[in-house]
Design a protein around this motif. Sequence first.
Motif, PDB file in Angstrom:
ATOM      1  N   GLU A 172      12.390 101.667  31.986  1.00  0.00           N
ATOM      2  CA  GLU A 172      12.545 100.308  32.326  1.00  0.00           C
ATOM      3  C   GLU A 172      13.371  99.882  32.331  1.00  0.00           C
ATOM      4  N   SER A 173      13.419  98.122  32.878  1.00  0.00           N
ATOM      5  CA  SER A 173      14.801  97.474  32.711  1.00  0.00           C
ATOM      6  C   SER A 173      13.886  96.461  33.022  1.00  0.00           C
ATOM      7  N   ILE A 186      12.422  89.533  36.308  1.00  0.00           N
ATOM      8  CA  ILE A 186      12.316  90.740  37.281  1.00  0.00           C
ATOM      9  C   ILE A 186      12.722  92.200  36.802  1.00  0.00           C
ATOM     10  N   LYS A 187      11.408  93.152  36.755  1.00  0.00           N
ATOM     11  CA  LYS A 187      11.240  94.305  36.274  1.00  0.00           C
ATOM     12  C   LYS A 187      11.381  95.680  36.947  1.00  0.00           C
ATOM     13  N   ALA A 188      12.869  96.467  36.914  1.00  0.00           N
ATOM     14  CA  ALA A 188      12.248  97.928  37.449  1.00  0.00           C
ATOM     15  C   ALA A 188      12.457  98.506  36.269  1.00  0.00           C
ATOM     16  N   SER A 189      12.037 100.736  37.118  1.00  0.00           N
ATOM     17  CA  SER A 189      12.732 100.929  36.633  1.00  0.00           C
ATOM     18  C   SER A 189      13.686 102.044  37.082  1.00  0.00           C
ATOM     19  N   PRO A 190      14.405 101.853  36.308  1.00  0.00           N
ATOM     20  CA  PRO A 190      16.566 103.211  37.065  1.00  0.00           C
ATOM     21  C   PRO A 190      15.623 104.195  37.280  1.00  0.00           C
ATOM     22  N   ASN A 191      14.643 105.096  36.394  1.00  0.00           N
ATOM     23  CA  ASN A 191      14.173 106.391  36.960  1.00  0.00           C
ATOM     24  C   ASN A 191      13.368 106.414  38.278  1.00  0.00           C
ATOM     25  N   GLY A 192      12.920 105.294  38.469  1.00  0.00           N
ATOM     26  CA  GLY A 192      11.714 105.342  39.980  1.00  0.00           C
ATOM     27  C   GLY A 192      10.538 105.502  38.928  1.00  0.00           C
ATOM     28  N   VAL A 193       9.651 105.570  38.175  1.00  0.00           N
ATOM     29  CA  VAL A 193       8.989 105.631  37.462  1.00  0.00           C
ATOM     30  C   VAL A 193       7.859 104.887  37.831  1.00  0.00           C
ATOM     31  N   ALA A 194       7.955 103.802  38.449  1.00  0.00           N
ATOM     32  CA  ALA A 194       7.107 102.177  38.847  1.00  0.00           C
ATOM     33  C   ALA A 194       8.061 101.551  39.751  1.00  0.00           C
ATOM     34  N   ASN A 195       7.030 101.117  40.335  1.00  0.00           N
ATOM     35  CA  ASN A 195       7.766  99.407  41.066  1.00  0.00           C
ATOM     36  C   ASN A 195       8.469  98.770  40.533  1.00  0.00           C
TER      37      ASN A 195
END
Length: 292
Positions: free
Chosen positions: A122-123, A145-154
């Motif tokens: 999560e970032s 802006i809410k991102a998921s560096p390991n790709g677990v979420a959009n």
Amino acid sequence: MTAKALIVLAAMCGCFDASRVSAQTVPFIDTEDATLSEVDVGDGTVHPIVTVDVRNGDYARGAYDDDDAGLARVPVHLSVGGAAVLTRRADGQGTLFLVGQSSNGFHAPRADERSRPRSWYESNTIVALSWRPVDGLSAAAAYAIKASPNGVANTTHEASLTIVYTGDNAVGFLAPRFAATKRTKGEGGFYTIAGIAPAFALTRAKDGPTLTMPVSAGVGWRGFYAADSGDRVYGSAGVAVAQPVKIAGAAASLQGEILAEVRDHQLARLDAPGGTTADVVPLATLSITMAW
């Protein structure tokens, strides 16, 4: 990172002291729900704020947020941000602020979290322009802006309007706050949250521990939580105990918090299969915050 690692981190920053240096307060904003709070800082114009916390799970706005409430992976969050005073009144008190922070979550990855860096799940980054028209009252317009560096979420984007009042009167004692959020990228929908956080000194000492009783209620409107999920409701209540300390000249605080999140049954069902579908979720957090 464990609680022992938190103590080591604090020791690297300096020695603990029972006193706290605080010359002013600045508004600060939460990356999860865009609620505002007030943070004690020192003199000057630019104020870095750093928080490290250990949780038993990661739930946001009453819903599963990529780490279930349990002790299997114990997510750790590192938040780095701050506030800059842009304008002041004649008496030197700030009236306009630029605030923001980036909150990053790490945990032991699941088997399906294969993208690197696997542990960085999560970032969330938020920036806000905050206005303090009178003492104790702060309002802000924010973008996250809410991102998921390991790709677990959009990746999602959110725009929010938020307000908090901590004036020296009966209403200010309750520390009421409200935020309204529109998701501009992602699942869509609209979200509102309202809450209070009255605080009580536990001793007569000026820098003694404080007990806070946060209570809040949130509503996700028009499929905010998921497509076709409708309007979903949750509430949370609990206690937090904070002890101010001095760490390398920072106005710092050690805090332990226990919350119970109560969701409507349909919202709880949305957490399957990754999270619990229980209507009540217990959440515990141990944190240290340092502000300069």
